[in-house]
Design a protein around this motif. Structure first.
Motif: not given
Length: 77
Positions: A11, A15, A29-30, A33, A54, A56, A72, A74
């Motif tokens: 990710f 994303d 939404t990410v 990282k 991640y 988010v 997660l 996408k």
């Protein structure tokens, strides 16, 4: 298609992703990282470069949370 450790979802910031919560599936939404141990809201996350997690942001509440890539998926939009 079977997934392997190398395709652990990659990710990137921006994303759109979905994950399961006790209230059902939610989207967000990410933001970034995480590749080192991190604390958020009193919880410790043992992220590392080999086992990233991640950050988010929920579309619904705006709350931030940290998730493992396996939790997660996408979203298409």
């Amino acid at each position: 298609m079977a997934s392997t450790a190398n395709d652990k979802q990659l990710f990137k910031p921006g994303d759109s992703v979905a994950w399961k919560t006790s209230q059902g599936e939610t989207t967000g939404t990410v933001k970034r990282k995480i590749t080192e141990p991190t604390d958020l809201k009193g919880h410790h996350f043992a992220a590392s470069k080999d086992d990233p997690e991640y950050l988010v942001e929920s579309d619904k509440s705006g709350a931030e949370a940290i998730h493992r890539p396996g939790s997660l998926r996408k979203e298409n939009g």
